[in-house]
Design a protein around this motif. Structure first.
Motif, PDB file in Angstrom:
ATOM      1  N   MET A 159       0.828  -1.166   0.000  1.00 60.23           N
ATOM      2  CA  MET A 159       0.000   0.000   0.000  1.00 60.23           C
ATOM      3  C   MET A 159       0.883   1.243   0.000  1.00 60.23           C
ATOM      4  N   THR A 160       0.593   2.178  -0.868  1.00 60.87           N
ATOM      5  CA  THR A 160       1.353   3.414  -0.954  1.00 60.87           C
ATOM      6  C   THR A 160       0.473   4.582  -0.545  1.00 60.87           C
ATOM      7  N   TRP A 161       1.030   5.452   0.262  1.00 60.29           N
ATOM      8  CA  TRP A 161       0.303   6.625   0.747  1.00 60.29           C
ATOM      9  C   TRP A 161       0.969   7.882   0.226  1.00 60.29           C
ATOM     10  N   VAL A 162       0.150   8.902   0.001  1.00 56.18           N
ATOM     11  CA  VAL A 162       0.644  10.169  -0.517  1.00 56.18           C
ATOM     12  C   VAL A 162       0.206  11.288   0.417  1.00 56.18           C
ATOM     13  N   TRP A 163       1.137  12.133   0.747  1.00 57.30           N
ATOM     14  CA  TRP A 163       0.940  13.264   1.648  1.00 57.30           C
ATOM     15  C   TRP A 163       0.760  14.519   0.803  1.00 57.30           C
ATOM     16  N   HIS A 164      -0.304  15.289   1.068  1.00 57.76           N
ATOM     17  CA  HIS A 164      -0.605  16.498   0.291  1.00 57.76           C
ATOM     18  C   HIS A 164      -0.659  17.703   1.219  1.00 57.76           C
ATOM     19  N   LEU A 165      -0.152  18.824   0.752  1.00 55.28           N
ATOM     20  CA  LEU A 165      -0.157  20.058   1.517  1.00 55.28           C
ATOM     21  C   LEU A 165      -1.000  21.101   0.809  1.00 55.28           C
ATOM     22  N   ASN A 166      -1.909  21.721   1.557  1.00 58.11           N
ATOM     23  CA  ASN A 166      -2.685  22.838   1.043  1.00 58.11           C
ATOM     24  C   ASN A 166      -1.927  24.100   1.452  1.00 58.11           C
ATOM     25  N   MET A 167      -1.184  24.681   0.527  1.00 56.20           N
ATOM     26  CA  MET A 167      -0.336  25.828   0.831  1.00 56.20           C
ATOM     27  C   MET A 167      -1.130  27.061   1.250  1.00 56.20           C
ATOM     28  N   GLU A 168      -2.392  27.130   0.869  1.00 55.90           N
ATOM     29  CA  GLU A 168      -3.220  28.274   1.268  1.00 55.90           C
ATOM     30  C   GLU A 168      -3.476  28.264   2.769  1.00 55.90           C
ATOM     31  N   ASN A 169      -3.525  27.065   3.366  1.00 58.27           N
ATOM     32  CA  ASN A 169      -3.781  26.957   4.805  1.00 58.27           C
ATOM     33  C   ASN A 169      -2.509  26.852   5.635  1.00 58.27           C
ATOM     34  N   CYS A 170      -1.431  26.396   5.032  1.00 62.56           N
ATOM     35  CA  CYS A 170      -0.186  26.128   5.766  1.00 62.56           C
ATOM     36  C   CYS A 170       0.499  27.427   6.184  1.00 62.56           C
ATOM     37  N   THR A 171       0.951  27.466   7.442  1.00 60.12           N
ATOM     38  CA  THR A 171       1.693  28.621   7.954  1.00 60.12           C
ATOM     39  C   THR A 171       3.181  28.313   8.081  1.00 60.12           C
ATOM     40  N   GLY A 172       3.578  27.080   7.811  1.00 63.93           N
ATOM     41  CA  GLY A 172       4.978  26.690   7.934  1.00 63.93           C
ATOM     42  C   GLY A 172       5.425  26.509   9.372  1.00 63.93           C
ATOM     43  N   CYS A 173       4.493  26.193  10.259  1.00 65.06           N
ATOM     44  CA  CYS A 173       4.797  26.093  11.696  1.00 65.06           C
ATOM     45  C   CYS A 173       5.669  24.889  12.044  1.00 65.06           C
ATOM     46  N   GLY A 174       5.620  23.827  11.230  1.00 64.09           N
ATOM     47  CA  GLY A 174       6.458  22.656  11.459  1.00 64.09           C
ATOM     48  C   GLY A 174       5.876  21.608  12.392  1.00 64.09           C
ATOM     49  N   ILE A 175       4.647  21.757  12.831  1.00 65.28           N
ATOM     50  CA  ILE A 175       4.033  20.757  13.707  1.00 65.28           C
ATOM     51  C   ILE A 175       3.992  19.404  13.014  1.00 65.28           C
ATOM     52  N   CYS A 176       3.650  19.379  11.747  1.00 64.37           N
ATOM     53  CA  CYS A 176       3.576  18.121  11.003  1.00 64.37           C
ATOM     54  C   CYS A 176       4.928  17.419  11.007  1.00 64.37           C
ATOM     55  N   LEU A 177       5.970  18.187  10.828  1.00 65.42           N
ATOM     56  CA  LEU A 177       7.326  17.657  10.839  1.00 65.42           C
ATOM     57  C   LEU A 177       7.653  17.028  12.191  1.00 65.42           C
ATOM     58  N   ASP A 178       7.242  17.685  13.257  1.00 67.48           N
ATOM     59  CA  ASP A 178       7.522  17.198  14.613  1.00 67.48           C
ATOM     60  C   ASP A 178       6.765  15.929  14.969  1.00 67.48           C
TER      61      ASP A 178
END
Length: 64
Positions: free
Chosen positions: A1-20
């Motif tokens: 199974m392959t999963w794909v991660w998508h970012l909505n740049m209009e909503n993203c603030t670049g806070c880095g929580i996802c990274l953490d």
């Protein structure tokens, strides 16, 4: 199974929580970018990033 991660740049603030919160290190933020990026092939579809993003900027889907 392959999963794909998508970012909505209009909503993203670049806070880095996802990274953490990503347990698979499937997200990284290069110094040259204000936004996180996906590391191809590492996402396992756990949805931790989606659950923790306060800006609803992420979506994880299964790819074909």
């Amino acid at each position: 199974m392959t999963w794909v991660w998508h970012l909505n740049m209009e909503n993203c603030t670049g806070c880095g929580i996802c990274l953490d919160v990503c347990p698979e290190e499937a997200i990284w933020m290069p110094r040259s970018s204000a936004y996180p990026e996906s590391v191809e092939g590492k996402c396992v579809g756990c949805q931790e990033c989606v659950d923790e993003c306060p800006f609803e900027a992420l979506d994880v889907t299964e790819s074909e």
